[in-house]
Motif scaffolding. Sequence first.
Motif, short mmCIF file in Angstrom:
data_model
loop_
_atom_site.label_atom_id
_atom_site.label_comp_id
_atom_site.label_asym_id
_atom_site.label_seq_id
_atom_site.Cartn_x
_atom_site.Cartn_y
_atom_site.Cartn_z
N ASP A 18 12.41 -0.47 -4.99
CA ASP A 18 12.16 0.51 -5.93
C ASP A 18 12.15 1.93 -5.21
N ARG A 19 11.08 1.77 -4.21
CA ARG A 19 10.74 2.94 -3.37
C ARG A 19 12.13 3.21 -2.43
N LEU A 20 12.91 2.18 -2.06
CA LEU A 20 13.84 2.48 -1.10
C LEU A 20 14.93 3.31 -1.78
N ARG A 21 15.27 2.93 -3.03
CA ARG A 21 16.26 3.47 -3.81
C ARG A 21 15.93 4.96 -4.20
N ALA A 22 14.52 4.94 -4.52
CA ALA A 22 14.06 6.49 -4.97
C ALA A 22 14.22 7.44 -3.66
N ASP A 74 0.85 -1.17 -0.03
CA ASP A 74 0.10 0.02 0.12
C ASP A 74 0.82 1.42 0.05
N GLY A 75 1.91 1.41 -0.91
CA GLY A 75 2.82 2.35 -1.03
C GLY A 75 3.70 2.60 0.20
N ALA A 76 3.89 1.66 1.23
CA ALA A 76 5.08 1.82 2.31
C ALA A 76 6.15 1.38 1.49
#
Length: 189
Positions: A161-165, A120-122
């Motif tokens: 992906d989010r952690l990289r971004a 959920d976006g987390a």
Amino acid sequence: MHVAFATDAAFLPWTAVAVRSCVDHADALTVHLLHDDTLDGSGDVGRLEAMVRGAGAAFEPHKVDLASLSGLPALDRWGTVVWLRFFLPELLPEVDRALYLDADTLTVSALAPLFAAELDGAPLAAVANVVQPADRARLEALGTTDYRSILNSGVLLLDLDRLRAEGARARLFEIATERAADLVWPDQD
């Protein structure tokens, strides 16, 4: 499915048990082994790789440059292993999601439902950590307003992906270095 472990030579026997338990409970699995310079690539890592490949899974070792850990707290007490998981976004640039498991985690049922959990976006999913009453004041001093919000760092479903971004590793290392004196349990805190 990508599952990652971090270990050193001293903990390798337990890591092998944890890895095998994953291989036995997952299909189309790639095991990522993050390690420091205490492992012998041809001996220690080679035997683990043979076990994993012999059971039908893929295996990818990742030796982390220890110079990138300088300045982090508790390297003398806990060793380098507690920090290696934070390199996963950079070590696996083509992977969007990974499950990190501590090397003393035994898998006893299918991993697919956990791996497919909605984030959920987390940036990650984890379970709440058990916090003893004696530790609650220390966690409050770290800035935690509700001890029930502390996550257990031993089982983490990661949106790489989010952690990289977000540049998560650099920010986490910056905070850990700045607050080194406050971190009793370095990675967990």
